[in-house]
Design a protein around this motif. Sequence first.
Motif, PDB file in Angstrom:
ATOM      1  N   ALA A 165      65.186  32.079  33.089  1.00  0.00           N
ATOM      2  CA  ALA A 165      65.786  30.768  33.338  1.00  0.00           C
ATOM      3  C   ALA A 165      66.442  30.210  32.083  1.00  0.00           C
ATOM      4  N   THR A 166      65.810  30.421  30.928  1.00  0.00           N
ATOM      5  CA  THR A 166      66.413  29.922  29.683  1.00  0.00           C
ATOM      6  C   THR A 166      67.662  30.721  29.328  1.00  0.00           C
ATOM      7  N   VAL A 167      67.684  32.007  29.685  1.00  0.00           N
ATOM      8  CA  VAL A 167      68.901  32.802  29.472  1.00  0.00           C
ATOM      9  C   VAL A 167      70.022  32.276  30.368  1.00  0.00           C
ATOM     10  N   LEU A 168      69.693  31.931  31.614  1.00  0.00           N
ATOM     11  CA  LEU A 168      70.694  31.368  32.521  1.00  0.00           C
ATOM     12  C   LEU A 168      71.287  30.078  31.940  1.00  0.00           C
ATOM     13  N   ILE A 169      70.426  29.232  31.405  1.00  0.00           N
ATOM     14  CA  ILE A 169      70.896  27.993  30.778  1.00  0.00           C
ATOM     15  C   ILE A 169      71.839  28.311  29.620  1.00  0.00           C
ATOM     16  N   ALA A 170      71.489  29.332  28.841  1.00  0.00           N
ATOM     17  CA  ALA A 170      72.324  29.729  27.710  1.00  0.00           C
ATOM     18  C   ALA A 170      73.671  30.285  28.185  1.00  0.00           C
ATOM     19  N   ILE A 171      73.677  30.979  29.322  1.00  0.00           N
ATOM     20  CA  ILE A 171      74.928  31.492  29.883  1.00  0.00           C
ATOM     21  C   ILE A 171      75.836  30.336  30.291  1.00  0.00           C
ATOM     22  N   LYS A 172      75.252  29.338  30.921  1.00  0.00           N
ATOM     23  CA  LYS A 172      76.036  28.203  31.400  1.00  0.00           C
ATOM     24  C   LYS A 172      76.482  27.283  30.276  1.00  0.00           C
ATOM     25  N   LEU A 230      69.678  29.605  21.300  1.00  0.00           N
ATOM     26  CA  LEU A 230      68.429  29.686  20.546  1.00  0.00           C
ATOM     27  C   LEU A 230      67.203  29.498  21.440  1.00  0.00           C
ATOM     28  N   LEU A 231      67.379  28.889  22.607  1.00  0.00           N
ATOM     29  CA  LEU A 231      66.245  28.623  23.495  1.00  0.00           C
ATOM     30  C   LEU A 231      65.563  29.914  23.947  1.00  0.00           C
ATOM     31  N   PRO A 232      66.279  30.874  24.561  1.00  0.00           N
ATOM     32  CA  PRO A 232      65.591  32.132  24.909  1.00  0.00           C
ATOM     33  C   PRO A 232      65.150  32.917  23.692  1.00  0.00           C
ATOM     34  N   ALA A 233      65.873  32.805  22.582  1.00  0.00           N
ATOM     35  CA  ALA A 233      65.480  33.529  21.371  1.00  0.00           C
ATOM     36  C   ALA A 233      64.123  33.055  20.868  1.00  0.00           C
ATOM     37  N   LEU A 234      63.939  31.739  20.817  1.00  0.00           N
ATOM     38  CA  LEU A 234      62.658  31.186  20.361  1.00  0.00           C
ATOM     39  C   LEU A 234      61.542  31.480  21.356  1.00  0.00           C
ATOM     40  N   LEU A 235      61.882  31.453  22.641  1.00  0.00           N
ATOM     41  CA  LEU A 235      60.873  31.736  23.659  1.00  0.00           C
ATOM     42  C   LEU A 235      60.423  33.194  23.589  1.00  0.00           C
ATOM     43  N   CYS A 236      61.346  34.087  23.260  1.00  0.00           N
ATOM     44  CA  CYS A 236      60.982  35.501  23.139  1.00  0.00           C
ATOM     45  C   CYS A 236      60.090  35.757  21.930  1.00  0.00           C
ATOM     46  N   VAL A 237      60.185  34.917  20.923  1.00  0.00           N
ATOM     47  CA  VAL A 237      59.221  34.992  19.812  1.00  0.00           C
ATOM     48  C   VAL A 237      57.871  34.461  20.280  1.00  0.00           C
ATOM     49  N   THR A 289      63.090  41.353  16.016  1.00  0.00           N
ATOM     50  CA  THR A 289      63.733  42.058  17.121  1.00  0.00           C
ATOM     51  C   THR A 289      63.623  41.270  18.412  1.00  0.00           C
ATOM     52  N   ALA A 290      62.435  40.697  18.666  1.00  0.00           N
ATOM     53  CA  ALA A 290      62.238  39.880  19.864  1.00  0.00           C
ATOM     54  C   ALA A 290      63.174  38.678  19.875  1.00  0.00           C
ATOM     55  N   CYS A 291      63.372  38.081  18.723  1.00  0.00           N
ATOM     56  CA  CYS A 291      64.258  36.918  18.608  1.00  0.00           C
ATOM     57  C   CYS A 291      65.713  37.314  18.845  1.00  0.00           C
ATOM     58  N   ALA A 292      66.106  38.468  18.318  1.00  0.00           N
ATOM     59  CA  ALA A 292      67.500  38.898  18.402  1.00  0.00           C
ATOM     60  C   ALA A 292      67.860  39.456  19.774  1.00  0.00           C
ATOM     61  N   LEU A 307      71.520  39.411  21.598  1.00  0.00           N
ATOM     62  CA  LEU A 307      72.297  40.630  21.795  1.00  0.00           C
ATOM     63  C   LEU A 307      72.782  40.717  23.237  1.00  0.00           C
ATOM     64  N   GLY A 308      71.881  40.447  24.179  1.00  0.00           N
ATOM     65  CA  GLY A 308      72.255  40.505  25.589  1.00  0.00           C
ATOM     66  C   GLY A 308      73.330  39.495  25.945  1.00  0.00           C
ATOM     67  N   LEU A 309      73.191  38.263  25.468  1.00  0.00           N
ATOM     68  CA  LEU A 309      74.185  37.225  25.738  1.00  0.00           C
ATOM     69  C   LEU A 309      75.538  37.589  25.130  1.00  0.00           C
ATOM     70  N   TRP A 310      75.495  38.186  23.950  1.00  0.00           N
ATOM     71  CA  TRP A 310      76.741  38.601  23.298  1.00  0.00           C
ATOM     72  C   TRP A 310      77.425  39.713  24.089  1.00  0.00           C
ATOM     73  N   LEU A 311      76.651  40.697  24.571  1.00  0.00           N
ATOM     74  CA  LEU A 311      77.227  41.798  25.341  1.00  0.00           C
ATOM     75  C   LEU A 311      77.850  41.311  26.643  1.00  0.00           C
ATOM     76  N   LEU A 312      77.267  40.280  27.254  1.00  0.00           N
ATOM     77  CA  LEU A 312      77.826  39.739  28.495  1.00  0.00           C
ATOM     78  C   LEU A 312      79.233  39.197  28.296  1.00  0.00           C
ATOM     79  N   ARG A 313      79.526  38.753  27.089  1.00  0.00           N
ATOM     80  CA  ARG A 313      80.820  38.124  26.815  1.00  0.00           C
ATOM     81  C   ARG A 313      81.862  39.096  26.274  1.00  0.00           C
ATOM     82  N   GLN A 314      81.487  40.394  26.181  1.00  0.00           N
ATOM     83  CA  GLN A 314      82.402  41.369  25.620  1.00  0.00           C
ATOM     84  C   GLN A 314      83.185  42.095  26.718  1.00  0.00           C
TER      85      GLN A 314
END
Length: 246
Positions: A155-162, A169-176, A201-204, A208-215
Motif C-alpha cells: 500500500a505504501t508503494v502504491l502511494i509512492a507510485i501515485k 521514502l515511506l516504503p523504504a523506511l517501512l522495509c527497514v 539493501t532493504a531500504c534501497a 529500485l523497484g519504483l525507479w524501474l517502473l518509470r524506465q
Amino acid sequence: MSAYELTAPVIKNRNAGQDLIKWLAMVTMVIDHLRLVWPEMGDLFIVGRLAFPLFCVAIAANVARTGPGELLTAANGRYLILMILFAIISEVPYRYISTSGLFNVLVTLTLGLLVTWGIHHRTWLAGALAITAGALAYLLNDTLMYGFYGVLVPATVLIAIKRPGILWLLPALLCVLINTRSSIVARALDLNTPSILALGTACAAPLLGLWLLRQSLHFNVQPVRQWGYWFYPGHLVALLALRLCL
C-alpha cells in the motif's frame, strides 16, 4: 496536471520494467533461500532483502494499472483466488523446509493486496476488505512473515507510485522497520558489516523497484505470467529435495 497523471502512463500497460522487477524478486528470493540448504552461506541474507520489497512493488504496480473503483472484475477475482490458493499450496513445502514457525510469505502478500485495494479503489467493499485484512494482520502479527507492517508495504508503494517524490521514502523506511524483528538491528548497531548492508539493501529495494517502473527499457524481458505462481512452492520443493539429497 496531478502527480498521478504524470506517473500513470508508466504503469498503465504491461512493461518490461514490471517484469524485470518480478524476475529480480524471484532470483533474489532463491539466492536468499539457499541458506536453507547451506546454513553456512548466511551472508546471502543481504541479497535476500531485495525480494520481499520487489514483490510488493509488483503487487502495487498491478493494482495501479486498474482504474480506481474497478474492484469487481474477473481479473481481480482471479488474482485474489490464485494468491489465496498458492498461499495454501506453498504452506506444505514451507513447513518442511523452514523452522521459523511463520506462515509463508504469500500469506503476507495476499493480505497486503487487500489493503492496497482499499487504498486504491476506496469503495465500501474495498474498504471492508482492507480493514479485515489489516485486523487479521494485527492479530497474526507474531506468525506473519514481516508481521503487520509487512502487510502495509504494498500500500505504501502504491502511494509512492501515485505521489512520486518524498513519499518514496515511506516504503523504504517501512522495509527497514519490518527487518527489526530479528537481531539484525542490534548487530548493525554493533557495526556488524553484513547487518548494515542488509538494512541498507532493504531500504534501497523499493526505491529500485519504483525507479524501474518509470524506465523505458530498450530490451525484451520474458513476461512472468501465471506460471509465476507455481515458482514459489516449486522452488521450495526443489530446495527441500536438494537438502534431502545432501
